[in-house]
Design an enzyme around this catalytic site. Structure first.
Site, short mmCIF file in Angstrom:
data_model
loop_
_atom_site.label_atom_id
_atom_site.label_comp_id
_atom_site.label_asym_id
_atom_site.label_seq_id
_atom_site.Cartn_x
_atom_site.Cartn_y
_atom_site.Cartn_z
N ARG A 273 -41.05 -4.67 -33.25
CA ARG A 273 -39.94 -4.48 -32.30
C ARG A 273 -39.00 -3.44 -32.89
O ARG A 273 -38.41 -3.64 -33.95
CB ARG A 273 -39.21 -5.81 -32.08
CG ARG A 273 -38.04 -5.75 -31.12
CD ARG A 273 -37.42 -7.14 -30.97
NE ARG A 273 -36.25 -7.12 -30.09
CZ ARG A 273 -35.02 -6.84 -30.47
NH1 ARG A 273 -34.77 -6.55 -31.76
NH2 ARG A 273 -34.02 -6.85 -29.62
N LYS B 229 -32.20 -2.87 -39.55
CA LYS B 229 -31.45 -4.06 -39.91
C LYS B 229 -30.82 -3.96 -41.29
O LYS B 229 -31.13 -3.07 -42.09
CB LYS B 229 -32.35 -5.30 -39.80
CG LYS B 229 -32.60 -5.71 -38.36
CD LYS B 229 -33.36 -7.01 -38.25
CE LYS B 229 -33.48 -7.45 -36.79
NZ LYS B 229 -34.26 -8.68 -36.64
#
Length: 276
Positions: A248, A214
């Site tokens: 995740r 991210k």
């Protein structure tokens, strides 16, 4: 916690949720797994590397993403979901905030609904999950990054999602919380949230951490998305040490190794130096 046909010991272990984006425009791997054969090969690969739960997503949620219709999202996710259900023994999470997509996904075999809106996009989502008796992951999210007191506001936002779940009849042992790294937060707020993850345990539910590749990693290290593995591994280790039940991730093998090493170290965290 039981997800599908598998029991998860979330008090003592951290499990790997593998990401499968069947979208043309996801920030990291958009378009790579849109074809059914490629998607199934990726599922097989992640399972061989140690994936515990598969998370299938059909709509990109990157900043500036374009919302698609329920019908288009179902066209993307249902064929792969059905094939995975028929061919692999793995709990399946469906990444959607839309009740109609969730309902169709559950009928196709989804065991968990991963809702990035924390049940707040459409009140019918909580009812769909409750009626089916499946698990859910409720993520923190805001339209913008404006807060009065950041951590307090995040906690209160998550409490609102929990209240929606309970009001609809979702069982206590079916709820997972996600602090929503990368959603409605600045780089600095994302870092603070990761650093203070253990405070979320006061809410009383298992935690899922999703930092893989991210922007908080890219901005901190000044790296493009394809070079963010090491940064992701650091967040995974922090997640384990702060008691997250799931991480995740895109890169299953490497993150599983990081989890195992962090868990091995964590075993000794409560041992005292007294008498040394």
């Amino acid at each position: 916690m039981r997800i599908g046909n598998r029991e998860f010991d979330l008090n003592n272990k951290c499990y790997i949720m593998g990401i499968l984006n069947v979208t043309p425009d996801s920030f990291s791997d958009g378009g790579k797994f849109r074809e059914l054969d490629k998607a199934l090969f990726q599922v097989e690969k992640m399972l061989a590397e140690g994936m515990d739960v598969l998370d299938i997503g059909g709509e990109s949620t990157r900043p500036g993403h374009e919302k698609i219709s329920d019908e288009e999202e179902m066209e993307r996710v249902l064929p792969i979901l059905e094939k995975v259900r028929a061919g692999f023994d793995v709990p399946i999470s469906l990444d959607t905030y839309k009740p109609a997509v969730a309902k169709a996904g559950i009928l196709a075999g989804a065991d968990l609904i991963n809702d990035i809106r924390g049940l707040k996009y459409d009140t019918r989502m909580a009812e769909v999950i409750a009626e089916a008796g499946v698990c859910c992951c409720l993520m923190h999210n805001r339209q913008d990054a404006v807060y009065g007191s950041f951590i307090t506001d995040v906690m209160n936002d998550l409490r609102e999602s929990i209240s929606l779940a309970k009001a609809a009849g979702i069982a206590e042992d079916k709820i997972i919380l996600d602090p929503g790294i990368g959603f409605g937060k600045t780089r600095e707020q994302n870092l603070e949230m990761i650093a203070k993850l253990d405070g979320l345990h006061t809410l009383g539910y298992p935690l899922l951490l999703g930092c893989s590749r991210k922007s908080v990693i890219g901005l901190t290290l000044d790296l493009p998305v394809e070079e963010r593995l090491e940064g992701t591994l650091v967040t995974t280790v922090v997640g384990v040490l702060k008691g997250c039940g799931f991480v995740r991730v895109h890169d299953v093998k490497e993150n599983l190794r990081a989890v195992k090493m962090a868990e091995a170290i964590r075993e000794y965290s409560d041992k005292s130096f007294a008498g040394c």
